[in-house]
Design a protein around this motif. Structure first.
Motif, PDB file in Angstrom:
ATOM      1  N   SER A 195       1.066  -1.647   0.215  1.00  0.00           N
ATOM      2  CA  SER A 195      -0.350  -0.156   0.315  1.00  0.00           C
ATOM      3  C   SER A 195       0.592   1.129   0.109  1.00  0.00           C
ATOM      4  CB  SER A 195      -0.642  -0.232   1.218  1.00  0.00           C
ATOM      5  OG  SER A 195      -0.078  -0.077   2.480  1.00  0.00           O
ATOM      6  N   GLU A 196       2.389   1.104   0.610  1.00  0.00           N
ATOM      7  CA  GLU A 196       2.635   2.180   0.395  1.00  0.00           C
ATOM      8  C   GLU A 196       3.662   2.516  -1.096  1.00  0.00           C
ATOM      9  OE1 GLU A 196       4.220   1.780   5.672  1.00  0.00           O
ATOM     10  OE2 GLU A 196       5.409   1.140   3.456  1.00  0.00           O
ATOM     11  N   ALA A 197       4.162   1.291  -1.424  1.00  0.00           N
ATOM     12  CA  ALA A 197       4.448   2.011  -2.821  1.00  0.00           C
ATOM     13  C   ALA A 197       3.265   2.384  -3.897  1.00  0.00           C
ATOM     14  CB  ALA A 197       4.973   0.088  -3.746  1.00  0.00           C
ATOM     15  N   ALA A 198       1.648   2.118  -3.595  1.00  0.00           N
ATOM     16  CA  ALA A 198       0.242   2.546  -4.242  1.00  0.00           C
ATOM     17  C   ALA A 198       0.258   3.799  -3.591  1.00  0.00           C
ATOM     18  CB  ALA A 198      -0.262   1.765  -4.029  1.00  0.00           C
ATOM     19  N   ALA A 199       0.991   4.192  -3.188  1.00  0.00           N
ATOM     20  CA  ALA A 199       0.858   5.911  -2.135  1.00  0.00           C
ATOM     21  C   ALA A 199       1.528   5.963  -2.769  1.00  0.00           C
ATOM     22  CB  ALA A 199       0.852   5.438  -0.866  1.00  0.00           C
ATOM     23  N   ALA A 200       3.256   6.208  -2.757  1.00  0.00           N
ATOM     24  CA  ALA A 200       4.649   6.671  -3.637  1.00  0.00           C
ATOM     25  C   ALA A 200       3.798   7.007  -5.301  1.00  0.00           C
ATOM     26  CB  ALA A 200       5.636   5.752  -3.756  1.00  0.00           C
ATOM     27  N   MET A 201       3.410   5.544  -5.464  1.00  0.00           N
ATOM     28  CA  MET A 201       3.645   5.644  -7.587  1.00  0.00           C
ATOM     29  C   MET A 201       2.064   6.562  -7.775  1.00  0.00           C
ATOM     30  SD  MET A 201       5.369   3.855  -8.599  1.00  0.00           S
ATOM     31  CE  MET A 201       4.286   4.049 -10.931  1.00  0.00           C
ATOM     32  N   GLU A 202       0.702   6.694  -6.307  1.00  0.00           N
ATOM     33  CA  GLU A 202      -0.077   8.145  -6.388  1.00  0.00           C
ATOM     34  C   GLU A 202       0.310   9.427  -6.992  1.00  0.00           C
ATOM     35  OE1 GLU A 202      -2.946   7.116  -4.011  1.00  0.00           O
ATOM     36  OE2 GLU A 202      -3.701   5.268  -4.833  1.00  0.00           O
ATOM     37  N   LEU A 203       1.561   9.960  -6.049  1.00  0.00           N
ATOM     38  CA  LEU A 203       2.225  10.919  -6.338  1.00  0.00           C
ATOM     39  C   LEU A 203       2.642  11.275  -7.822  1.00  0.00           C
ATOM     40  CD1 LEU A 203       4.331  10.863  -2.769  1.00  0.00           C
ATOM     41  CD2 LEU A 203       1.855  11.670  -3.448  1.00  0.00           C
ATOM     42  N   ALA A 226       2.565  -8.316  -4.061  1.00  0.00           N
ATOM     43  CA  ALA A 226       1.550  -7.547  -3.608  1.00  0.00           C
ATOM     44  C   ALA A 226       2.088  -6.338  -3.767  1.00  0.00           C
ATOM     45  CB  ALA A 226       1.518  -7.642  -2.222  1.00  0.00           C
ATOM     46  N   PHE A 227       3.579  -6.113  -4.216  1.00  0.00           N
ATOM     47  CA  PHE A 227       4.126  -5.493  -4.367  1.00  0.00           C
ATOM     48  C   PHE A 227       3.703  -4.736  -6.403  1.00  0.00           C
ATOM     49  CE2 PHE A 227       6.429  -4.419  -0.636  1.00  0.00           C
ATOM     50  CZ  PHE A 227       6.977  -3.196  -0.489  1.00  0.00           C
ATOM     51  N   LYS A 228       3.473  -5.780  -6.706  1.00  0.00           N
ATOM     52  CA  LYS A 228       3.544  -5.551  -8.394  1.00  0.00           C
ATOM     53  C   LYS A 228       2.195  -4.929  -8.622  1.00  0.00           C
ATOM     54  CE  LYS A 228       2.595  -8.399 -12.413  1.00  0.00           C
ATOM     55  NZ  LYS A 228       2.426 -10.092 -13.278  1.00  0.00           N
ATOM     56  N   HIS A 229       1.458  -5.243  -7.851  1.00  0.00           N
ATOM     57  CA  HIS A 229       0.126  -5.009  -8.240  1.00  0.00           C
ATOM     58  C   HIS A 229      -0.377  -3.643  -7.810  1.00  0.00           C
ATOM     59  CE1 HIS A 229      -1.372  -7.924 -10.018  1.00  0.00           C
ATOM     60  NE2 HIS A 229      -1.520  -9.378  -8.414  1.00  0.00           N
ATOM     61  N   GLY A 230       0.268  -3.589  -6.270  1.00  0.00           N
ATOM     62  CA  GLY A 230       0.415  -1.811  -5.878  1.00  0.00           C
ATOM     63  C   GLY A 230       0.947  -1.123  -6.584  1.00  0.00           C
ATOM     64  N   VAL A 231       2.004  -1.105  -7.169  1.00  0.00           N
ATOM     65  CA  VAL A 231       2.424  -0.519  -8.014  1.00  0.00           C
ATOM     66  C   VAL A 231       1.457  -0.161  -9.009  1.00  0.00           C
ATOM     67  CG1 VAL A 231       4.905  -0.114  -9.561  1.00  0.00           C
ATOM     68  CG2 VAL A 231       5.372  -1.178  -7.038  1.00  0.00           C
ATOM     69  N   ILE A 232       1.612  -1.180  -9.674  1.00  0.00           N
ATOM     70  CA  ILE A 232       0.043  -1.331 -10.977  1.00  0.00           C
ATOM     71  C   ILE A 232      -0.652   0.062 -10.611  1.00  0.00           C
ATOM     72  CG2 ILE A 232      -0.973  -2.044 -12.370  1.00  0.00           C
ATOM     73  CD1 ILE A 232       0.585  -4.451 -12.445  1.00  0.00           C
ATOM     74  N   ALA A 233      -1.463  -0.742  -9.345  1.00  0.00           N
ATOM     75  CA  ALA A 233      -2.378  -0.114  -9.203  1.00  0.00           C
ATOM     76  C   ALA A 233      -2.731   1.692  -8.647  1.00  0.00           C
ATOM     77  CB  ALA A 233      -2.851  -0.600  -7.856  1.00  0.00           C
ATOM     78  N   GLY A 234      -1.164   1.638  -8.025  1.00  0.00           N
ATOM     79  CA  GLY A 234      -0.560   3.521  -7.849  1.00  0.00           C
ATOM     80  C   GLY A 234      -0.555   4.151  -9.065  1.00  0.00           C
ATOM     81  N   ARG A 235      -0.252   3.271 -10.436  1.00  0.00           N
ATOM     82  CA  ARG A 235       0.177   4.360 -11.494  1.00  0.00           C
ATOM     83  C   ARG A 235      -1.028   4.050 -11.844  1.00  0.00           C
ATOM     84  NH1 ARG A 235       3.672   7.145 -13.697  1.00  0.00           N
ATOM     85  NH2 ARG A 235       3.628   7.249 -15.773  1.00  0.00           N
ATOM     86  N   GLU A 236      -1.866   3.447 -11.723  1.00  0.00           N
ATOM     87  CA  GLU A 236      -3.058   3.599 -13.285  1.00  0.00           C
ATOM     88  C   GLU A 236      -3.879   4.539 -12.147  1.00  0.00           C
ATOM     89  OE1 GLU A 236      -5.128   0.777 -15.547  1.00  0.00           O
ATOM     90  OE2 GLU A 236      -3.076   2.453 -15.486  1.00  0.00           O
TER      91      GLU A 236
END
Length: 260
Positions: A195-203, A226-236
């Motif tokens: 989730s922290e990876a997703a939050a960073a990608m959302e920036l 999980a990190f794979k999906h977090g990074v993709i979700a954050g980027r999307e």
């Protein structure tokens, strides 16, 4: 069409479909490391030249489990505390494997924070020597600009101290770094979970590096996934554009034409 095909990460002219880079330290063995890389969907691994066995035929080799012909090796200078050591280490990496895309990190004795003066000085030497240099650094947007001006091909600000798992401590500075430079920004160090990876990608950052968060998890393979999906979700989510924050409730359905 899959998101990864439409939206590649480009570093120093090299194109990657995955925006997640994983490390090669702290795993139980190289086979587990390779399984985590596959689960992460990664195309690049960081390799600590001073710590990872690359050239001893009588010991397990990273190359036996992760093929450098199909995975980009990113030699780094983990464990270096002077610019001279960092430059010497990366020159050795080029002699060993012909690697030109490298990760520079020069640490201080203060909680392993980057020594930015030594980092900038050694960056200039490496760029002059023909390296493409991705630079681990603090989240100071002014210093990050200096790194880009000195020739860095990617900026890699920490999210939190190395291996701490504290997560994204200063999202404002990470966002300012992204605004300050034109080269890719890869958040490096300190993340603890997906989730922290997703939050960073959302920036709006361009990618994530994770090592301890994956290798140190109770189930590294599942955490890599999980990190794979977090990074993709954050980027999307970043590309989609989040809704505006409002102080008060706003009805999701029209307030006119209601049945009475």
């Amino acid at each position: 069409m899959p998101q990864s095909i439409k939206d590649p990460l480009i570093i120093a002219g090299r194109e990657f479909q995955s925006r997640l880079i994983i490390g090669t330290g702290k795993f139980k063995d190289y086979k587990e490391n390779a399984a985590a890389l596959e689960a992460a969907g990664g195309e690049m691994v960081t390799v600590a030249i001073r710590r990872v066995n690359l050239d001893k035929p009588d010991a397990p080799l990273l190359m036996d489990s992760i093929d450098p012909k199909t995975t980009t090796y990113l030699p780094n200078t983990a464990g270096c505390f002077t610019g001279d050591d960092a430059v010497r280490t990366l020159r050795l990496a080029r002699e060993l494997g012909g690697w030109n895309l490298v990760k520079l990190e020069v640490l201080s004795n203060v909680h392993l924070y980057p020594d930015m003066a030594e980092t900038l000085a050694s960056l200039k030497l490496l760029v002059a020597d023909g390296f493409d240099v991705m630079v681990y650094c603090t989240d100071d947007p002014v210093y990050c600009q200096k790194l880009e001006e000195a020739g860095a091909c990617a900026i890699m600000p920490l999210a939190a101290p190395i291996g701490s798992g504290l997560g994204l401590l200063n999202p404002t500075n990470i966002r300012l770094v992204k605004e300050a430079v034109s080269v890719p920004v890869i958040v490096d160090a300190g993340l603890g979970t997906a989730s922290e990876a997703a939050a960073a990608m959302e920036l709006g950052v361009d990618g994530i590096i994770a090592n301890t968060a994956i290798a140190g998890a109770k189930d590294p393979i599942r955490m890599a996934r999980a990190f794979k999906h977090g990074v993709i979700a954050g980027r999307e989510a970043f590309l989609a554009g989040r809704i505006e924050r409002k102080q008060y409730a706003v009805p999701s359905s029209p307030m006119t034409g209601l049945i009475k």
